[in-house]
Design an enzyme around this catalytic site. Structure first.
Site, PDB file in Angstrom:
ATOM      1  N   CYS A   2      36.810  48.639  48.770  1.00  0.00           N
ATOM      2  CA  CYS A   2      36.589  49.395  49.990  1.00  0.00           C
ATOM      3  C   CYS A   2      35.092  49.552  50.219  1.00  0.00           C
ATOM      4  O   CYS A   2      34.295  49.324  49.321  1.00  0.00           O
ATOM      5  CB  CYS A   2      37.231  50.767  49.878  1.00  0.00           C
ATOM      6  SG  CYS A   2      38.966  50.670  49.429  1.00  0.00           S
ATOM      7  N   ARG A  27      34.019  44.563  53.057  1.00  0.00           N
ATOM      8  CA  ARG A  27      34.634  44.915  51.772  1.00  0.00           C
ATOM      9  C   ARG A  27      36.098  45.334  51.927  1.00  0.00           C
ATOM     10  O   ARG A  27      36.824  45.449  50.940  1.00  0.00           O
ATOM     11  CB  ARG A  27      33.855  46.060  51.120  1.00  0.00           C
ATOM     12  CG  ARG A  27      32.429  45.719  50.834  1.00  0.00           C
ATOM     13  CD  ARG A  27      31.708  46.907  50.297  1.00  0.00           C
ATOM     14  NE  ARG A  27      32.137  47.230  48.958  1.00  0.00           N
ATOM     15  CZ  ARG A  27      31.537  46.788  47.851  1.00  0.00           C
ATOM     16  NH1 ARG A  27      30.485  46.008  47.933  1.00  0.00           N
ATOM     17  NH2 ARG A  27      31.988  47.133  46.684  1.00  0.00           N
ATOM     18  N   TRP A  78      40.507  48.837  51.881  1.00  0.00           N
ATOM     19  CA  TRP A  78      41.360  47.698  51.507  1.00  0.00           C
ATOM     20  C   TRP A  78      42.520  48.329  50.737  1.00  0.00           C
ATOM     21  O   TRP A  78      42.329  48.863  49.657  1.00  0.00           O
ATOM     22  CB  TRP A  78      40.598  46.701  50.640  1.00  0.00           C
ATOM     23  CG  TRP A  78      41.405  45.477  50.352  1.00  0.00           C
ATOM     24  CD1 TRP A  78      41.520  44.364  51.135  1.00  0.00           C
ATOM     25  CD2 TRP A  78      42.227  45.240  49.205  1.00  0.00           C
ATOM     26  NE1 TRP A  78      42.371  43.456  50.542  1.00  0.00           N
ATOM     27  CE2 TRP A  78      42.819  43.965  49.357  1.00  0.00           C
ATOM     28  CE3 TRP A  78      42.534  45.980  48.066  1.00  0.00           C
ATOM     29  CZ2 TRP A  78      43.680  43.416  48.421  1.00  0.00           C
ATOM     30  CZ3 TRP A  78      43.400  45.428  47.132  1.00  0.00           C
ATOM     31  CH2 TRP A  78      43.959  44.154  47.318  1.00  0.00           C
ATOM     32  N   ASN A 104      36.840  54.441  46.397  1.00  0.00           N
ATOM     33  CA  ASN A 104      37.000  53.009  46.133  1.00  0.00           C
ATOM     34  C   ASN A 104      37.423  52.864  44.676  1.00  0.00           C
ATOM     35  O   ASN A 104      36.761  53.410  43.807  1.00  0.00           O
ATOM     36  CB  ASN A 104      35.659  52.306  46.379  1.00  0.00           C
ATOM     37  CG  ASN A 104      35.727  50.819  46.093  1.00  0.00           C
ATOM     38  OD1 ASN A 104      36.810  50.249  46.008  1.00  0.00           O
ATOM     39  ND2 ASN A 104      34.571  50.196  45.952  1.00  0.00           N
ATOM     40  N   GLY A 105      38.519  52.137  44.429  1.00  0.00           N
ATOM     41  CA  GLY A 105      38.960  51.959  43.042  1.00  0.00           C
ATOM     42  C   GLY A 105      40.420  52.325  42.913  1.00  0.00           C
ATOM     43  O   GLY A 105      41.133  52.467  43.912  1.00  0.00           O
ATOM     44  N   GLU A 490      39.416  23.983  46.526  1.00  0.00           N
ATOM     45  CA  GLU A 490      38.691  24.898  47.410  1.00  0.00           C
ATOM     46  C   GLU A 490      39.105  24.687  48.871  1.00  0.00           C
ATOM     47  O   GLU A 490      39.258  25.642  49.628  1.00  0.00           O
ATOM     48  CB  GLU A 490      37.179  24.683  47.223  1.00  0.00           C
ATOM     49  CG  GLU A 490      36.291  25.504  48.132  1.00  0.00           C
ATOM     50  CD  GLU A 490      36.418  27.021  47.926  1.00  0.00           C
ATOM     51  OE1 GLU A 490      37.056  27.457  46.944  1.00  0.00           O
ATOM     52  OE2 GLU A 490      35.878  27.761  48.777  1.00  0.00           O
ATOM     53  N   LYS A 494      40.598  27.644  51.136  1.00  0.00           N
ATOM     54  CA  LYS A 494      40.011  28.027  52.425  1.00  0.00           C
ATOM     55  C   LYS A 494      41.074  28.001  53.520  1.00  0.00           C
ATOM     56  O   LYS A 494      41.129  28.870  54.381  1.00  0.00           O
ATOM     57  CB  LYS A 494      38.869  27.073  52.807  1.00  0.00           C
ATOM     58  CG  LYS A 494      37.567  27.300  52.067  1.00  0.00           C
ATOM     59  CD  LYS A 494      36.839  28.511  52.586  1.00  0.00           C
ATOM     60  CE  LYS A 494      35.969  29.179  51.568  1.00  0.00           C
ATOM     61  NZ  LYS A 494      36.630  29.828  50.437  1.00  0.00           N
ATOM     62  N   GLU A 497      43.484  30.988  53.137  1.00  0.00           N
ATOM     63  CA  GLU A 497      42.958  32.325  53.425  1.00  0.00           C
ATOM     64  C   GLU A 497      42.560  32.500  54.884  1.00  0.00           C
ATOM     65  O   GLU A 497      42.629  33.611  55.399  1.00  0.00           O
ATOM     66  CB  GLU A 497      41.804  32.696  52.488  1.00  0.00           C
ATOM     67  CG  GLU A 497      40.509  31.969  52.691  1.00  0.00           C
ATOM     68  CD  GLU A 497      39.389  32.528  51.800  1.00  0.00           C
ATOM     69  OE1 GLU A 497      38.562  31.732  51.370  1.00  0.00           O
ATOM     70  OE2 GLU A 497      39.335  33.743  51.553  1.00  0.00           O
ATOM     71  N   HIS A 513      54.371  13.416  39.330  1.00  0.00           N
ATOM     72  CA  HIS A 513      55.063  14.244  38.331  1.00  0.00           C
ATOM     73  C   HIS A 513      55.795  15.415  38.977  1.00  0.00           C
ATOM     74  O   HIS A 513      56.013  16.434  38.331  1.00  0.00           O
ATOM     75  CB  HIS A 513      54.052  14.705  37.276  1.00  0.00           C
ATOM     76  CG  HIS A 513      53.410  13.535  36.601  1.00  0.00           C
ATOM     77  ND1 HIS A 513      53.994  12.875  35.548  1.00  0.00           N
ATOM     78  CD2 HIS A 513      52.281  12.856  36.910  1.00  0.00           C
ATOM     79  CE1 HIS A 513      53.229  11.851  35.211  1.00  0.00           C
ATOM     80  NE2 HIS A 513      52.184  11.814  36.022  1.00  0.00           N
ATOM     81  N   LYS A 612      36.096  41.040  50.674  1.00  0.00           N
ATOM     82  CA  LYS A 612      35.057  40.206  50.085  1.00  0.00           C
ATOM     83  C   LYS A 612      34.902  40.447  48.586  1.00  0.00           C
ATOM     84  O   LYS A 612      34.708  39.522  47.822  1.00  0.00           O
ATOM     85  CB  LYS A 612      33.738  40.508  50.811  1.00  0.00           C
ATOM     86  CG  LYS A 612      32.559  39.697  50.339  1.00  0.00           C
ATOM     87  CD  LYS A 612      32.656  38.306  50.872  1.00  0.00           C
ATOM     88  CE  LYS A 612      31.516  37.411  50.450  1.00  0.00           C
ATOM     89  NZ  LYS A 612      31.906  36.005  50.605  1.00  0.00           N
TER      90      LYS A 612
HETATM   91  O1  M6R Z   1      32.317  37.852  44.141  1.00  0.00           O
HETATM   92  P1  M6R Z   1      33.035  36.771  43.398  1.00  0.00           P
HETATM   93  O2  M6R Z   1      32.385  35.444  43.560  1.00  0.00           O
HETATM   94  O3  M6R Z   1      33.248  37.095  41.959  1.00  0.00           O
HETATM   95  O4  M6R Z   1      34.457  36.688  44.062  1.00  0.00           O
HETATM   96  C1  M6R Z   1      35.484  35.917  43.511  1.00  0.00           C
HETATM   97  C2  M6R Z   1      36.535  35.601  44.555  1.00  0.00           C
HETATM   98  O5  M6R Z   1      37.146  36.781  44.984  1.00  0.00           O
HETATM   99  C3  M6R Z   1      35.942  34.877  45.761  1.00  0.00           C
HETATM  100  O6  M6R Z   1      35.278  33.723  45.362  1.00  0.00           O
HETATM  101  C4  M6R Z   1      37.034  34.515  46.768  1.00  0.00           C
HETATM  102  O7  M6R Z   1      37.941  33.617  46.213  1.00  0.00           O
HETATM  103  C5  M6R Z   1      36.395  33.913  48.006  1.00  0.00           C
HETATM  104  N1  M6R Z   1      35.696  34.897  48.760  1.00  0.00           N
HETATM  105  C6  M6R Z   1      37.403  33.222  48.861  1.00  0.00           C
HETATM  106  O8  M6R Z   1      36.774  32.551  49.900  1.00  0.00           O
END
Ligand code: M6R
Length: 617
Positions: A2, A27, A78, A104-105, A490, A494, A497, A513, A612
């Protein structure tokens, strides 16, 4: 996960809270709310729980100055405990409304505390774990404690990682913040007229560049122009502020429609940032001054374990491949949430490299703690200096991409890969596996990386057409081999998400397989197939997909007529040395997901259910 912002000063706090929350909205954006101590000393709270529209709706609701004051707290959520709605939005009030908190937490023992509070007659207004904090603090204030004492008291009752800010009607000039564990930080700063605290330094930059990061187990009290730090015993702590290198303008969208498009476009600069002061292009040498592990220790490394989550894990997979191939040290990349729990064999000769843009990811931090306890030398590759990961690692290798706001990581992946490639070269050279000539060749190729990426960025037109086509599918496969595997993974991440299309990344060799059973006209396949040693194998994979009626989009080297004949769509990327190919195929993957999200009317900066910075497990 958050975002928190608090202000104590002289100006009307309402627009300042909204501005502060805009900076930390990435966040979490399930809801947004503020609490303000008004002119008559009462706490006024306004909140909205409308997913991505929450902050905008909150700002509209507050338009017209319905409330005002000079001290307040704000929150963007969040959701963890309880759905996305008004009741569960923060701030939360104590039962008599005299205290308000934003959290937050996760409070792990909240059910136990909630039962206890309900037994004492308190009626809960939300399903959140956070509300117990409001009541614990509120009860203590009602019994005559100061807000700071009440927050300290609450800290001793809760289990789990927590960052919280609070205001009390009985101390209308003050806001208090607490950090326990690693649920995201609190950073605090002041100028002559105000003091502010937030979960991210960028929210403080309109006020000051001199900031103090709270350590776990610290409390801060802010008042107009004053910051007071304490430990959990209530003893005063003295700490000098540090000057942050973050820049407020850089964290704005500029002319771009989204943070994500801006950050994709910034990749040539991000890569240059990652090479600055490390790659000496005229001499053809490379050094990583921040990685000061003794030569003898570098020679003694018998294994490298890279760890991270999501995109950072994919960057780590690339890192493992280049470390193993250049430095000839066995290297693997592991998901931190697995590594932390499996009691891995890590010791003084294992080099652990954590990759984390934020330096706050809960699982990555836990894996790092494990490595530290096992006595392994440890480096962290990250963007946000000053974050918790820098305190756990022995060596911090900043990627210097500039702050990334878009929830989907883009420039931080390419900058992390650049940093890891340089680390691989340094390890290889120190161990005598490669010599000056090879280093010169690699550095020479790396010099071209920013302009190669810039060329790849101009493919946007071709990619829009493909994005329109892919947006019609409900399932996608992404295939790659070797260093293209993390890129395929990746690309799929992408697409999931941002466009919410089911997309799976696979090693192309794995298809026979089991996954081949899915092939047919309803599933499209994206293949990363630049010209390299594994190229012929990838051509066979494309043919196999085509033979089963599947549609194929290939990211291939320009001028490759063979792929043109096989695939239905081809994105042509510039020819470049094999070591750099993953960078060049990654950019179209990012653009493809971005464009597909737009084609489907999604907001690429606020993908649903994501945030994020993932500060909880
Ligand atoms: O802050 P971090 O790099 O540790 O975050 C890890 C993942 O949450 C982050 O890379 C996430 O998968 C990406 N934002 C997705 O695009």
């Amino acid at each position: 996960m958050c975002g928190i912002f608090a202000y104590a000063g002289t100006e009307n706090v309402v627009p300042l809270l909204i501005e502060g929350l805009r900076s930390v909205e990435y966040r979490g954006y399930d809801s947004a709310g503020i609490s303000v101590i008004d002119e008559v000393g009462e706490i006024q709270t306004v909140k909205r729980g409308d997913h991505g529209a929450s902050l905008g709706n909150l700002a509209s609701a507050l338009d017209g100055d319905s409330i005002s004051g000079v001290v307040g707290i704000g929150h963007t959520r969040w959701a963890t405990h309880g759905g996305v709605n008004h009741q569960n939005s923060h701030p939360h009030a104590s039962s008599n409304g005299s205290v308000s908190i934003a959290h937050n937490g996760i409070i792990e023992n909240f059910l136990e505390l909630k039962d206890e509070l309900m037994d004492s007659g308190i009626v809960f207004q939300s399903e959140t774990d956070s509300e117990v904090l409001a009541h614990l603090i509120g009860n203590a204030v009602t019994s005559g404690r100061s807000l700071r004492e009440a927050v300290i008291g609450a800290a001793s009752r809760i289990k789990g990682n927590t960052a919280v800010v609070a205001v009390s009607a009985s101390e209308p000039d003050v806001a208090v913040g607490l950090r326990v564990g690693t649920a995201g930080g609190i950073v605090v700063g002041k100028n002559a007229d105000a003091a502010v605290m937030a979960s991210d330094v960028i929210a403080l930059l309109p006020y000051t560049s001199e900031v103090i990061y709270l350590e776990s187990g610290e409390i801060v009290e802010i008042e107009r122009g004053v910051i007071r730090l304490f430990d959990l015993e209530g003893s005063s702590i003295s700490r000098k502020p540090i000057v942050t290198s973050q820049n407020f303008e850089a964290a704005q969208k500029g002319n771009h429609p989204h943070f994500m498009s801006k950050e994709i476009a910034e990749q040539p600069d991000a890569i240059q940032g990652a090479m600055r002061g490390r790659a000496a292009f005229t001499k053809g040498t490379l050094s990583l001054p921040e990685f000061s592990l003794a030569q003898g220790q570098i020679k003694a490394i018998d294994r490298v374990v890279l760890t991270g989550m999501g995109t950072s894990l994919h960057a780590g997979m690339f890192g493992a491949l280049v470390i193993e191939s250049l430095a000839r040290i066995p290297a693997t990349a592991e998901n931190s949430s697995e590594l932390r729990y499996r009691n891995p064999l890590i010791g003084p000769n294992t080099l652990v490299i954590a990759v984390t843009q934020s330096g706050e990811t809960a699982d990555t931090l836990a894996a790092m703690e494990h490595a530290r306890n096992a006595g392994a030398p440890q480096a962290v590759v990250l963007e946000l200096e000053g974050s918790q990961a820098t305190r756990v690692a022995d060596f911090t290798l900043p990627i210097r991409a500039g702050q990334e706001i878009g929830v989907a990581s883009t420039k931080t992946m390419t900058a992390s890969m650049t940093t890891l490639l340089q680390l691989a070269v340094v390890l290889a050279e120190t161990r005598g596996v490669i010599g000056g000539e090879q280093v010169r060749n690699i550095v020479g190729s790396m010099a071209e990386l920013p302009s190669l990426i810039a060329t790849t960025l101009s493919l946007n037109g071709q990619i829009s057409e493909l994005a329109d086509r892919l947006s019609k599918f409900e399932d996608l496969l992404y295939l790659g081999r070797g260093a293209q595997l993390p890129i395929a993974l990746e690309g799929a991440l992408k697409m999931k998400e941002l466009a919410y299309i089911h997309a799976e990344g696979y090693p192309a060799g794995e298809m026979k397989h089991g996954v081949n059973a899915l092939l047919g006209p309803d599933i499209a396949t994206v293949v990363a197939t630049p010209r390299n040693d594994l190229y012929e194998k990838m051509l066979s994979n494309i043919s196999e997909v085509k033979a089963r009626g599947g549609e194929v989009a290939a990211i291939a080297t320009e001028g490759d007529d063979t792929v043109e004949r096989l695939a239905d769509h081809v994105i042509r990327v510039p020819d470049c040395p094999e070591l750099l190919q993953p960078f060049i195929t990654l950019v179209p993957m990012q653009l493809l997901a971005y464009r597909t999200a737009l084609a489907l009317g999604r907001d690429p900066d606020k993908p649903r259910n994501l945030a994020k910075t993932v500060t909880v497990e």
